[in-house]
Scaffold this active site. Sequence first.
Site, PDB file in Angstrom:
ATOM      1  N   HIS A 186       4.442   9.360   1.089  1.00 49.78           N
ATOM      2  CA  HIS A 186       5.246   8.159   1.327  1.00 49.78           C
ATOM      3  C   HIS A 186       5.828   8.209   2.733  1.00 49.78           C
ATOM      4  CE1 HIS A 186       7.546   4.675   0.741  1.00 49.78           C
ATOM      5  NE2 HIS A 186       8.195   4.953  -0.376  1.00 49.78           N
ATOM      6  N   HIS A 189       8.937   2.382   4.319  1.00 45.89           N
ATOM      7  CA  HIS A 189      10.131   1.784   3.721  1.00 45.89           C
ATOM      8  C   HIS A 189      11.458   2.421   4.120  1.00 45.89           C
ATOM      9  CE1 HIS A 189       7.305   0.312   0.262  1.00 45.89           C
ATOM     10  NE2 HIS A 189       6.965  -0.130   1.469  1.00 45.89           N
ATOM     11  N   TYR A 191      12.249   5.579   4.630  1.00 41.06           N
ATOM     12  CA  TYR A 191      12.568   6.922   4.130  1.00 41.06           C
ATOM     13  C   TYR A 191      12.264   7.967   5.206  1.00 41.06           C
ATOM     14  CZ  TYR A 191      13.230   4.368  -0.194  1.00 41.06           C
ATOM     15  OH  TYR A 191      13.686   3.477  -1.133  1.00 41.06           O
TER      16      TYR A 191
END
Length: 392
Positions: A186, A189, A191
């Site tokens: 990931h 977004h 992060y």
Amino acid sequence: MAETATDPATPSLFSPYKMGKFDLSHRVVLAPMTRCRALNNVPNSALVEYYTQRATNGGFLITEGTMISPTAAGFPHVPGIFNKEQVEAWKHVVGAVHAKGTVIFCQLWHVGRASHQALQPGGITPISSTNKPISRRWRVLMPDGTHEIYPKPRKLETYEIPELVEHYRQAAINAIEAGFDGVEIHGAHGYLIDQFMKDGINERTDEYGGSLENRCKFIMQVVQAVVSAVGADRVGVRISPAIDHLDAMDSDPLSLGLAVIERLNKLQTDCGARLTYLHVTQPRYTAYGQTESGSHGNAEEEARFMRTWRRAYQGTFICSGGFTRQLGIEAVAEGDADLVAYGRLFISNPDLVLRLKLNAPLNKYIRATFYTHDPVVGYTDYPFLNLPKSRL
């Protein structure tokens, strides 16, 4: 009614696709979505039921963001993949999903500054690429269900960063031990990885800050470490260059996306194998993610960005972010994506693949129950289609 017939030479949202070594029967993907049902960060029977409900023969599921370490949490009761208990618990989820003939990847997640001391081990300060906090525009969900402002994070020292890379590598190994078919890194977004890539956040003056080359260094170290541990053909990467979620803004998102893609392509060439996929979130995600109305961005600019990245990447391309049935059909038919990931519609429609294929009515989702801890309500209690067997 069902989707009308198309030219067999034109790919369809419902046509088979070979994603690396995985043979998929359709192109509708479960997007990773935080649901806060893993009490004490351990997957349980509710997660088994939730993912099994959404599994289809030849389908592809990506788990919710899964913590790579005790410092990775940005929500209460999110699952981890950093200790033995979690690995053993995930085996039940993976086994049930595999029994339905479904491919499942674990999304490896560290939220960085998008956390709070109440979610950190021993109440420590969240870590990041920066010591700048997320603005008051955003709120963090607390264990008691209230919302607070994000605290000031602690900027990682240069010497600490390799340890974070190692956490991603070990989490990938743990995921494969749990039976997952692969992992998604990931990098989107707002992060941790995104906090290194975006120049609106990263103000570092060391080898991880400043130039595009430096800002891409952390994500590439993570990808290289994970690939070396589990193989390129078990690794997907998610990025969102044009999204300002959690203040993750960049002055030149098009170039940032191309810089990451250029490096991923080179990694694939160097190791002689392709990654499983690149997963890119549409810019409209932020607007849809926070509200049901309002501006959803410039559609022409979004299309230009996404098509440029799609053409540049050498491999399977997944897109997500506010897709409807028709938008998904068009994205695949027009060559803008190989696969389309659905989020909110999959929350309220466990049989979304069938509903989309038949063009059947969709259950409406209830936003108020997205992040509650109830193991059933708003999680596994959305109804399936009630069809005669002749329609199935």
